[in-house]
Design an enzyme around this catalytic site. Structure first.
Site, short mmCIF file in Angstrom:
data_model
loop_
_atom_site.label_atom_id
_atom_site.label_comp_id
_atom_site.label_asym_id
_atom_site.label_seq_id
_atom_site.Cartn_x
_atom_site.Cartn_y
_atom_site.Cartn_z
N HIS A 199 -6.69 -1.70 15.35
CA HIS A 199 -6.84 -0.90 14.12
C HIS A 199 -6.69 -1.81 12.90
CE1 HIS A 199 -6.32 2.96 11.78
NE2 HIS A 199 -5.76 2.11 10.94
N GLU A 200 -5.60 -2.60 12.88
CA GLU A 200 -5.34 -3.45 11.71
C GLU A 200 -6.39 -4.56 11.58
OE1 GLU A 200 -3.26 -2.21 9.71
OE2 GLU A 200 -2.55 -0.78 11.20
N ALA A 228 1.97 -0.20 10.90
CA ALA A 228 1.55 -1.57 10.57
C ALA A 228 0.84 -1.53 9.23
CB ALA A 228 0.63 -2.12 11.66
N MET A 229 0.60 -2.72 8.66
CA MET A 229 -0.10 -2.83 7.39
C MET A 229 -1.05 -4.01 7.45
SD MET A 229 -0.73 -1.83 4.38
CE MET A 229 -1.98 -2.67 3.40
N GLU A 230 -2.31 -3.76 7.03
CA GLU A 230 -3.41 -4.70 7.26
C GLU A 230 -3.54 -5.81 6.23
OE1 GLU A 230 -5.33 -1.12 4.99
OE2 GLU A 230 -3.78 -1.41 6.51
N ASN A 231 -2.46 -6.20 5.55
CA ASN A 231 -2.55 -7.27 4.55
C ASN A 231 -3.49 -8.37 5.04
OD1 ASN A 231 -0.08 -6.02 3.29
ND2 ASN A 231 0.87 -6.89 5.11
N GLU A 259 -9.42 4.27 6.71
CA GLU A 259 -8.64 4.73 7.87
C GLU A 259 -9.49 5.42 8.93
OE1 GLU A 259 -6.02 3.42 8.22
OE2 GLU A 259 -5.31 2.92 6.22
N GLU A 288 0.85 -1.18 0.00
CA GLU A 288 0.00 0.00 0.00
C GLU A 288 0.89 1.24 0.00
OE1 GLU A 288 -4.05 1.65 2.09
OE2 GLU A 288 -2.57 0.73 3.37
N HIS A 294 -9.51 -3.44 9.90
CA HIS A 294 -9.33 -3.38 8.44
C HIS A 294 -9.64 -4.71 7.75
CE1 HIS A 294 -7.85 0.58 7.59
NE2 HIS A 294 -6.77 0.49 8.32
#
Length: 903
Positions: A331-332, A296-299, A354, A160, A335
């Site tokens: 949060h993640e 962080a990243m919500e993959n 977001e 992203e 998502h």
């Protein structure tokens, strides 16, 4: 499109207007499925790739259409060929005659000698290679130290917004969803995982490598694909709904993932029940990555984190670290539904992802840990951040037009996250939790595995609440800024008060509005509270003015507008209202978030010239007996802001500091340095704020400096001594020690950076080192943090410690930035623009003069940074606002010593 009950809202833009000017790939050939095989070389920092894509061609594809255009970046292509399938028959392969790479557009065009068949299914196979870069974007490498103390390389992804194209050629747009099949060829001794569980593993000839294949993903956007390769330990647990969750940690540190695992198992079950839609994947992995640009990243099914936001030492972790891990994890996980299952159609609706996740992180954290009082903290956290940024003319609407996808990098900010979350919170307050939750469930079921726009969410809430949500919310998401409601008339009686209100656009600098700007109107829910509590009746202010009557329980009663700070706006009360609320502040009948909000509103209103500075200082005096953490967050923000603003006026700053000291020392007497058995989560955080403020206003007090010194010495003797120096106060104690010391103390703190066993501990050093008073030590800090010793993801923290240390520090850090501009640009390279934004804010963010604003503006005109342009303009606007604020203070009673003595 954009209709409510058949009528077009005048504030809405049509569908054609929204899509006009967007740069998209042609829609006549679209992906259905990708099969990607990657073979990384962790020594040469390259990878070989083969990508087989199932494509659907449209009926209107021209009879002589011979090219397929896809996104690709920093990839080298060897070949491309397609075959057509017709029932069970497959045509012979057609090779690409030409491969055209457009570096600027980050696309590749494959041109074939034969026309591509229309209204067909074709399979395109591409062979290529790429680079495992070190810029924390795309398919990239990180270094880590293994259990033998050796430096090793691992690989992971961050796609992203626009970096899937760095790993494989694709349609890198959120609406171009497809199924993904992944195969990874990796060294036999390493672990590898992707979004889905493994479907098979085989050792390759020679025995040095293995080939791992993974189950097909659900249909999803390219930016959510992920894979990770390296050495890991893990711990796991199963949710009540049967989902297996694993937390992957560096070897030998599996216990550091336990807290995050506990948060995740509880949160996933909560979200399952809340949305009424089961988590759709068979597993959820969470991995700490040693080098990571974001938090962080919500993959989908494989969430990646900066290590400090996932892994914490069970013995040393501070309460603030635990809270941070909890909110990042929640949060993640939000998502996984809001963003992954249902995805925005285009980047102009990024806030749908977001903003909702920012609301949901607080909701889930509050469910798991009610003692954290996350909704009270929202007031001084998310809401304050949103209002600070959105009061600038250089802000942007929540729904911001995005033409080139690259523009989205500039809106991963407090508007999309914090204002978005604040608007979602306001809707919940207006329609109630039942309609709010059922509307979300309806939205999820209706749009599962699809793409949406903002009005789809409004429609779902309209159906469950029977309220005109779309009409109401257009003013909040489609126009920039927020209102402030002024009380322009008041009639007090023994049992009620009638207030006359008007609304206008709030600007941080109080600059005059044009005739057109003064017409801006918001649909504002007016909630009120008195000493009897929050009033049930809610008024909607749809016009420029309104009148409301509120019952009072006594003739001396008080009333506060925007009860619970539920609406992202500022309130300008009358002097009578402020005087009456003073009693509510002192006797604590005014709730904590309202006590904090009243103060942060007052600070912003004074800054904008709508309230007298003297009123703010007298209001602050009412907080002398305050003991709530949430309120002290607000007090601390105001004190720190005034300290920075007045630092250019030595006499006023000295008078202000003396006033601040009395407030802070009073708190210190109540809270003390020693932890107590009765301490709750917020008590520990309050002590942390108290010691931080002692470091700002009382660091040279003999008792304070000797206490900090003795605690540091005990910590030096035993780094595991969390009683003498708990993690929550570590940074502040380091700062007090450094401010009172010299080179010896500097070396002691610096040494801990090498001795610390995790990044969370190293950050205490980075956050404090620049506070050493000696100019040479400040300069040494800047040279050290850019020497390569500190990871790229963290190096700006030490810059900020210099830039925010004092008046001299900001001059030193800005001079360093200017003279090292090429070096810093080279370090960050093509990585996340957020790193350069952080550098700029750290080195130049604390100035409060128009001359410095002009100088900084001129520098960036000569040295343009297009991806940081919005951040730079916001910084300069804030600086000029602060300069005007100082001039205002100098013209007020605050410039007279007699005023301070009268308090």
């Amino acid at each position: 499109l954009h209709k409510t009950n058949g009528a077009r809202s005048s504030t809405m833009t049509g569908a054609a207007d929204k899509t006009a000017g967007r740069v998209l790939l042609p829609a006549n050939i679209v992906p259905i499925r990708y099969d990607i095989k990657l073979t990384p070389d962790l020594e040469a920092f390259t990878f070989a790739g083969e990508c087989k894509i199932k494509l659907s061609t449209s009926a209107d594809l021209g009879p002589d259409h011979r090219e397929i255009i896809m996104h690709a970046k920093e990839l080298c292509f060897a070949s491309a060929a397609f075959v057509r399938t017709d029932g069970n028959a497959t045509t012979s392969s057609v090779d690409a005659e030409e491969i055209r790479v457009n570096t600027k557009a980050t696309t590749v065009a494959f041109v074939f000698g034969t026309a591509i068949p229309a209204n067909s299914t074709i399979y395109l196979t591409i062979k290529y290679s790429g680079f495992l870069n070190n810029q924390m974007a795309g398919f990239y490498r990180s270094s880590y130290t293994n259990i033998h103390g050796e430096t090793k390389i691992m690989a992971s992804t961050q796609f992203e917004s626009l970096d899937a194209r760095r790993a494989f050629p694709c349609w890198d747009e959120p609406a171009r969803k497809a199924v993904f099949g992944v195969t990874l060829v990796v060294p036999r001794e390493l672990d590898a995982f992707s979004n889905m569980p493994e479907s098979g593993c085989r050792t390759l000839p020679g025995g040095n490598q293995k080939e791992l294949s993974f189950l097909d993903s659900p249909i999803m956007s390219t930016y959510l694909l992920a894979f990770v390769i390296g050495e890991f330990d893990h711990i796991q647990a199963q949710t009540e709904h049967g989902v297996l969750i694993k937390v992957y940690t560096p070897p030998g540190k599996s216990e550091s993932g336990q807290f995050a695992l506990d948060c995740a198992t509880k949160a996933l079950d909560r979200f399952n029940d809340f949305f009424g839609v089961p988590y759709p994947l068979p597993k959820l992995d969470m991995v700490g990555i040693p080098e990571f640009a974001a938090g962080a990243m919500e993959n989908w099914g494989l969430v990646t984190y900066r290590e400090v936001d996932l892994l914490i030492d069970p013995l040393k972790a501070s309460n603030s670290q635990k809270q941070r891990v909890c909110t990042v994890v929640t949060h993640e996980l939000a998502h996984q539904w809001f963003g992954n299952l249902v995805t925005m159609n285009w980047w102009d609706d990024l806030w749908l992802n977001e903003g909702f996740a920012s609301w949901a992180e607080n909701w889930a954290s509050d469910c798991i840990f009610p003692s954290m009082k996350m909704w009270d903290q929202f007031t001084t956290g998310h809401l304050s951040a949103a209002l600070r940024l959105d009061a600038l003319r250089s802000s942007h609407p929540i729904q911001v037009p995005i033409h080139h996808a690259e523009e989205v990098e500039e809106v991963f900010d407090a508007i999309s996250y914090c204002k978005g979350g604040s608007v979602v919170r306001m809707i919940r307050a207006v329609i109630g939790m039942k309609a709010f939750q059922s509307g979300l469930g309806k939205y999820m079921k209706r749009h599962a595995y699809g793409n949406t726009e903002t009005f789809d969410l409004w429609k779902a809430w309209e159906e469950t609440s029977d309220m005109p949500i779309q009409e109401m919310m257009a003013s909040w998401t489609e126009q920039m800024g927020f209102p402030f409601v002024r009380v322009v008339g008041e009639t007090w009686k023994d049992d009620e008060v009638t207030l006359e209100l008007d609304q206008m656009w709030f600007l941080a600098d109080g600059s005059e509005l044009t005739e057109e700007e003064s017409k801006k109107i918001w649909t504002i829910p007016i909630l009120t509270c008195t000493e009897e509590g929050t009033q049930e009746e809610m008024t909607f202010m749809r016009e420029k003015t309104a009148s409301i009557t509120i019952p009072l329980s006594s003739k001396d009663g008080w009333v506060k507008l925007n009860a619970g700070q539920e609406v992202p706006m500022r309130i300008l009360p009358t002097p009578t209202m402020v005087d009456r609320m003073g009693e509510g502040i002192r006797n604590k009948k005014l709730p904590p978030c309202d006590r904090a909000g009243l103060l942060t509103d007052a600070y912003a209103l004074v800054k904008a010239g709508h309230m007298q500075p003297e009123t703010l200082i007298r209001l602050l005096s009412n907080y002398s007996e305050e003991e709530e953490y949430i309120v002290w967050q607000g007090i601390g923000d105001v004190l720190s802001g005034l300290d920075t603003i007045t630092s250019d006026d030595e006499e006023m700053n000295a008078n202000f500091k003396a006033f601040a000291r009395t407030l802070v020392i009073n708190l210190a007497k109540k809270v003390g340095w020693e932890s107590k058995k009765t301490d709750g989560h917020l008590s520990v955080l309050l002590r942390s704020i108290m010691i931080g403020l002692l470091g700002s206003f009382c660091y040279d007090d003999e008792d304070v400096s000797s206490e900090a010194k003795s605690r540091f010495e005990a910590f030096q003797a035993d780094h595991d001594d969390v009683l003498s120096l708990p993690s929550d106060m570590r940074s502040s104690v380091f700062k007090i020690l450094l401010k009172n010391g010299g080179e010896k103390e500097y070396e002691s703190v610096l040494a801990y950076f090498g001795e610390a066993t995790d990044n969370a501990e190293r950050k205490h050093v980075l956050a404090s080192l620049g506070h050493a008073p000696d100019k040479k030590l400040k300069e040494r800090t800047l040279e050290w943090t850019t020497s390569g010793v500190v990871k790229l993801q963290d190096f700006f923290y030490a810059m900020g410690s210099v830039g925010r240390s004092n008046k001299e520090g900001r001059e030193i850090s800005w001079a360093f930035y200017k003279s090292n501009f090429e070096k810093l640009s080279g370090m960050i390279g093509k990585g996340s623009p957020s790193l350069m934004d952080a550098c700029i804010v750290s080195c130049a963010g604390a100035f409060c003069s128009k001359e410095k604003a002009d100088e900084i503006e001129a520098f960036f005109e000569e040295n343009p940074l297009p991806k940081s342009a919005r951040k730079i303009s916001q910084l300069i606007e804030s600086m000029r606002t602060n300069a005007a604020f100082l001039e205002m203070l100098q013209k007020s009673e605050l410039s007279n010593a007699s005023f301070w003595k009268s308090l």
